[in-house]
Design a protein around this motif. Sequence first.
Motif, PDB file in Angstrom:
ATOM      1  N   LEU A   1      25.137 -76.738 -59.610  1.00 21.19           N
ATOM      2  CA  LEU A   1      26.575 -76.516 -59.769  1.00 21.19           C
ATOM      3  C   LEU A   1      27.201 -76.455 -61.154  1.00 21.19           C
ATOM      4  N   GLY A   2      26.644 -77.452 -61.883  1.00 21.05           N
ATOM      5  CA  GLY A   2      27.318 -77.889 -63.489  1.00 21.05           C
ATOM      6  C   GLY A   2      26.860 -77.079 -64.245  1.00 21.05           C
ATOM      7  N   ILE A   3      25.512 -76.440 -64.339  1.00 25.25           N
ATOM      8  CA  ILE A   3      24.864 -75.749 -65.326  1.00 25.25           C
ATOM      9  C   ILE A   3      24.473 -74.438 -64.822  1.00 25.25           C
ATOM     10  N   GLY A   4      23.975 -74.319 -63.600  1.00 23.76           N
ATOM     11  CA  GLY A   4      23.499 -73.213 -63.040  1.00 23.76           C
ATOM     12  C   GLY A   4      24.827 -72.129 -62.679  1.00 23.76           C
ATOM     13  N   LEU A   5      25.691 -72.676 -62.179  1.00 27.67           N
ATOM     14  CA  LEU A   5      26.569 -71.809 -61.473  1.00 27.67           C
ATOM     15  C   LEU A   5      27.620 -71.057 -62.867  1.00 27.67           C
ATOM     16  N   PRO A   6      27.903 -72.071 -63.691  1.00 22.95           N
ATOM     17  CA  PRO A   6      28.805 -71.482 -65.009  1.00 22.95           C
ATOM     18  C   PRO A   6      27.931 -70.184 -65.645  1.00 22.95           C
ATOM     19  N   LEU A   7      26.557 -70.610 -65.876  1.00 19.73           N
ATOM     20  CA  LEU A   7      25.684 -69.641 -66.468  1.00 19.73           C
ATOM     21  C   LEU A   7      25.291 -68.415 -65.794  1.00 19.73           C
ATOM     22  N   THR A   8      25.367 -68.580 -64.275  1.00 23.41           N
ATOM     23  CA  THR A   8      25.282 -67.209 -63.567  1.00 23.41           C
ATOM     24  C   THR A   8      26.368 -66.361 -63.586  1.00 23.41           C
ATOM     25  N   ILE A   9      27.779 -67.015 -63.801  1.00 24.06           N
ATOM     26  CA  ILE A   9      28.947 -66.347 -63.850  1.00 24.06           C
ATOM     27  C   ILE A   9      28.889 -65.576 -65.233  1.00 24.06           C
ATOM     28  N   ALA A  10      28.441 -66.314 -66.410  1.00 21.64           N
ATOM     29  CA  ALA A  10      28.465 -65.821 -67.720  1.00 21.64           C
ATOM     30  C   ALA A  10      27.428 -64.776 -67.595  1.00 21.64           C
ATOM     31  N   ALA A  11      26.210 -64.834 -66.929  1.00 19.58           N
ATOM     32  CA  ALA A  11      25.251 -63.832 -67.156  1.00 19.58           C
ATOM     33  C   ALA A  11      25.798 -62.592 -66.281  1.00 19.58           C
ATOM     34  N   GLY A  12      26.275 -62.813 -65.281  1.00 20.75           N
ATOM     35  CA  GLY A  12      26.937 -61.722 -64.165  1.00 20.75           C
ATOM     36  C   GLY A  12      28.013 -60.956 -65.080  1.00 20.75           C
ATOM     37  N   THR A  13      28.605 -61.656 -65.786  1.00 22.43           N
ATOM     38  CA  THR A  13      29.884 -60.982 -66.465  1.00 22.43           C
ATOM     39  C   THR A  13      29.132 -59.920 -67.527  1.00 22.43           C
ATOM     40  N   VAL A  14      28.544 -60.473 -68.390  1.00 28.56           N
ATOM     41  CA  VAL A  14      27.397 -59.612 -69.503  1.00 28.56           C
ATOM     42  C   VAL A  14      26.942 -58.517 -68.603  1.00 28.56           C
ATOM     43  N   SER A  15      26.034 -58.651 -67.569  1.00 27.37           N
ATOM     44  CA  SER A  15      25.608 -57.620 -66.723  1.00 27.37           C
ATOM     45  C   SER A  15      26.493 -56.590 -66.389  1.00 27.37           C
TER      46      SER A  15
ATOM     47  N   ALA B   1      34.556 -57.443 -65.083  1.00 27.82           N
ATOM     48  CA  ALA B   1      33.344 -57.696 -64.989  1.00 27.82           C
ATOM     49  C   ALA B   1      33.353 -59.361 -64.506  1.00 27.82           C
ATOM     50  N   LEU B   2      34.151 -60.080 -65.271  1.00 26.28           N
ATOM     51  CA  LEU B   2      34.288 -61.586 -64.694  1.00 26.28           C
ATOM     52  C   LEU B   2      34.734 -61.937 -63.403  1.00 26.28           C
ATOM     53  N   VAL B   3      35.493 -60.939 -62.807  1.00 26.55           N
ATOM     54  CA  VAL B   3      36.065 -60.915 -61.388  1.00 26.55           C
ATOM     55  C   VAL B   3      34.784 -60.723 -60.408  1.00 26.55           C
ATOM     56  N   LEU B   4      34.161 -59.629 -60.835  1.00 25.04           N
ATOM     57  CA  LEU B   4      32.783 -59.358 -60.139  1.00 25.04           C
ATOM     58  C   LEU B   4      31.887 -60.340 -60.000  1.00 25.04           C
ATOM     59  N   ALA B   5      31.804 -60.903 -61.461  1.00 22.63           N
ATOM     60  CA  ALA B   5      30.565 -62.065 -61.523  1.00 22.63           C
ATOM     61  C   ALA B   5      30.870 -63.160 -60.697  1.00 22.63           C
ATOM     62  N   VAL B   6      32.177 -63.474 -60.746  1.00 23.20           N
ATOM     63  CA  VAL B   6      32.675 -64.836 -59.820  1.00 23.20           C
ATOM     64  C   VAL B   6      32.572 -64.275 -58.333  1.00 23.20           C
TER      65      VAL B   6
ATOM     66  N   LEU C   1      38.148 -70.268 -59.339  1.00 21.09           N
ATOM     67  CA  LEU C   1      37.731 -69.419 -60.324  1.00 21.09           C
ATOM     68  C   LEU C   1      38.076 -67.919 -60.131  1.00 21.09           C
ATOM     69  N   PHE C   2      37.824 -67.366 -58.994  1.00 15.28           N
ATOM     70  CA  PHE C   2      38.004 -66.054 -58.543  1.00 15.28           C
ATOM     71  C   PHE C   2      39.634 -65.722 -58.877  1.00 15.28           C
ATOM     72  N   PHE C   3      40.478 -66.698 -58.533  1.00 15.69           N
ATOM     73  CA  PHE C   3      41.932 -66.349 -58.539  1.00 15.69           C
ATOM     74  C   PHE C   3      42.116 -66.474 -60.222  1.00 15.69           C
ATOM     75  N   ILE C   4      41.618 -67.319 -60.934  1.00 17.10           N
ATOM     76  CA  ILE C   4      41.841 -67.239 -62.204  1.00 17.10           C
ATOM     77  C   ILE C   4      41.224 -65.969 -62.844  1.00 17.10           C
ATOM     78  N   ALA C   5      40.025 -65.629 -62.649  1.00 19.85           N
ATOM     79  CA  ALA C   5      39.580 -64.093 -63.053  1.00 19.85           C
ATOM     80  C   ALA C   5      40.435 -63.019 -62.885  1.00 19.85           C
ATOM     81  N   LEU C   6      40.920 -63.009 -61.644  1.00 21.02           N
ATOM     82  CA  LEU C   6      41.626 -61.956 -61.141  1.00 21.02           C
ATOM     83  C   LEU C   6      43.108 -62.034 -61.875  1.00 21.02           C
ATOM     84  N   GLY C   7      43.671 -62.989 -62.014  1.00 24.71           N
ATOM     85  CA  GLY C   7      44.921 -63.073 -62.870  1.00 24.71           C
ATOM     86  C   GLY C   7      44.671 -62.578 -64.236  1.00 24.71           C
ATOM     87  N   LEU C   8      43.646 -63.008 -64.874  1.00 24.06           N
ATOM     88  CA  LEU C   8      43.286 -62.553 -66.111  1.00 24.06           C
ATOM     89  C   LEU C   8      43.051 -60.882 -66.063  1.00 24.06           C
ATOM     90  N   ALA C   9      42.381 -60.404 -65.335  1.00 22.11           N
ATOM     91  CA  ALA C   9      42.062 -59.188 -65.145  1.00 22.11           C
ATOM     92  C   ALA C   9      43.307 -58.220 -64.932  1.00 22.11           C
TER      93      ALA C   9
END
Length: 424
Positions: free
Chosen positions: A91-105, A118-123, A164-172
Motif C-alpha cells: 500500500l505504501g510503496i506498491g500503490l503509489p508506484l502503480t499509479i505513477a506507472a499507470g499514468t506514464v503508460s 492519464a492520472l485519473v485512469l491510473a487511479v 485520490l480519484f477525486f483529487i485526480a478528477l479535480g486536477l483534470a
Amino acid sequence: MDSVDLSTIAVLLIAFAIGSRKFTVTITPAIFFTTGGLIAGPVLGLVDLAVGSSTLKLLVEATLTLVLFSDASRISLPRLRGEHTVPLRLLGIGLPLTIAAGTVSGFAVLPGVGVAEALVLAVMVACTDAALGQAVVTDERLPSRIGQGLNVESGLNDGLCVPLFFIALGLAQAEEGALTEHAAVRMILEEIGYGLVGGAVAGSLGASALRIGAKRGWIEPYWLQILTVATALLSAGIAVTLHGSMFIAAFVGGLLFGTLRGGVGGPVTDLVDQSGELLDAVTFLVFGAAILGPVLDGMTWRLALYAVLSLTVVRMLPVALSLLGTGARRQTTVFVGWFGPRGLATIVFGVLLIQESDLPHEQTLLIAAAATIGLSVYAHGLTATPLTDRYIRWYRSHPDEQQPPMESVPAAAHRWRTPRRAAR
C-alpha cells in the motif's frame, strides 16, 4: 430498470445460487455474471441499461458503499500491528508506484490523453478486488503472511484510492477548463473532508450503540446485523447531505466501527457482507450488459495494450520493487504481483467519470478501464485456483527446517467476506 431487466437478473442469480458450491471451484461469480450480462445484454437484449442511467449509478454506489464498509470493518488494527510488512509495502510503496506507472503508460499509449487524464485512469485501475481471485486469499493452505498481505491490500486500497480519484478528477477538470481551479479545490476538499466527517460520526455512533445495547442485552441477535447495515447507510447519508463522498464515509465508518466495537456482539457483519455480495454480483452482470458489451465496439489495439500493461508491468514491477529487502523469493514476488485483479471500484469510478465529469477523452478512459476489468475478470478468475495450487506446492516442497524465511513468518488472519476454503 423494467420488469424484464429484473426478471433476467433474478434468473441469473438463482442459476448461480443452485451450483454456487461447484461453480466457485472453477468459475468465479465475476466470470459467471459478467458473461451472463454479455449474453443477456448485447446478445439477447434482455438487460437494457445505459452507462448514464440513474439506476446504474444508484446500484454501483450502493454496492461500493456496502463493500467498502464491510472491507474496512474486517481489518483488525491490533492484528495488523503484529505483522504489517507485506500490506504496508504493497500500500505504501506498491500503490503509489502503480499509479505513477499507470499514468506514464496511459499518457504514452492512449492517443490524445493528457497527463491529468492519464492520472485519473491510473487511479481508476489501481484498485484491486480480491473477490475476482477469491481462491487466492481464502485458501487456508497459503502461507499466512502472503494471504494476509493480499487480503489487507484489497481491503484497504479501494478506500485509499477514493480520495485520490477525486483529487485526480479535480486536477483534470481544472486543466481542461471544465472547472475553475477554485471550484476544483473546493470539490476535492468537500468530497474528502465531509466524507471523513460522515464516516467518523456514523462509525462512532454505530459502535457505541452496539456496545451499549449488546452489553446490556437490549438487542435481539438479528438486529445486530441490521444495526451494522444501518451504520453503513448512515455514513453515506451524512456525507451526501454535506456534499461529501459516500465512499470515503463508508470506508472510514467501517474502519471505526470495526475498531471501536472491540468484538462486542460477535459476528455482526454477516448481513452487510451478504448484501454487498448480492449487489456485487448484480453490478458485474450490469457491467457485462451495459458497459463491457457496448464499449467493445470502440476497442483498439492501443486500448487493449493499455489493459495488458495494467495487469502486468504496471502492477507487477511496482510490487517487485515494494518487496525488495524483505527476502521474498521470486515465486512469491510473481505470485503477489500477478494477483492484483481489478473489479468493483474501477466499475464505480467509470460510471462516476461518465456521469459527473466533462473530460474530452472520458469515453477513451471508460473503454480502457472496462477492457482492463474485463481482461482481469477472466485472466485472474481462471488462474486463481491453478496458480494458487502451484504456489502452495512450491512452498510445501521445502523441508520444515528449510522453509523460506520471509514467507514462513506467521501473520494473524483478517476476516474475509466469506468463509475461508479448508485445506485440501
